[in-house]
Design a protein around this motif. Sequence first.
Motif, short mmCIF file in Angstrom:
data_model
loop_
_atom_site.label_atom_id
_atom_site.label_comp_id
_atom_site.label_asym_id
_atom_site.label_seq_id
_atom_site.Cartn_x
_atom_site.Cartn_y
_atom_site.Cartn_z
N GLN A 128 1.17 -1.13 0.14
CA GLN A 128 -0.09 -0.03 0.11
C GLN A 128 0.94 1.13 -0.08
O GLN A 128 1.79 1.38 0.72
N ASP A 129 0.55 2.08 -0.99
CA ASP A 129 1.31 3.62 -1.06
C ASP A 129 0.26 4.43 -1.13
O ASP A 129 -0.33 4.84 -2.06
N TYR A 138 7.79 3.85 -10.70
CA TYR A 138 7.58 4.30 -9.32
C TYR A 138 7.42 2.99 -8.60
O TYR A 138 7.51 2.71 -7.59
N ASN A 184 10.51 -1.34 -0.03
CA ASN A 184 9.79 -2.12 0.90
C ASN A 184 10.62 -3.35 1.11
O ASN A 184 10.58 -3.86 2.21
N VAL A 242 8.92 1.55 -5.25
CA VAL A 242 8.05 1.07 -3.90
C VAL A 242 8.55 -0.27 -3.51
O VAL A 242 8.78 -0.53 -2.30
#
Length: 68
Positions: free
Chosen positions: A17-18, A58, A66, A62
């Motif tokens: 989740q971003d 992107y 993570n 991410v």
Amino acid sequence: MIELEDNIKYFITKEIQDGSVVYVYLTNVNDVNDFCIRKTNESREELKELDSEEEFKYALKVYQNNME
């Protein structure tokens, strides 16, 4: 496991989740070198393709952040 629009089955290898977006990282069941990234929202009702090459980059960033 999920089947995408290309009729290929993929394992969900990770969800991150971003903000309000959840990136879903998928690996082809028959070819671990074949992967893709989709996105959804917090409800996780519908997977959507990423909007652009920039969003793909992107989403990879991410994932990398993570893993650290």
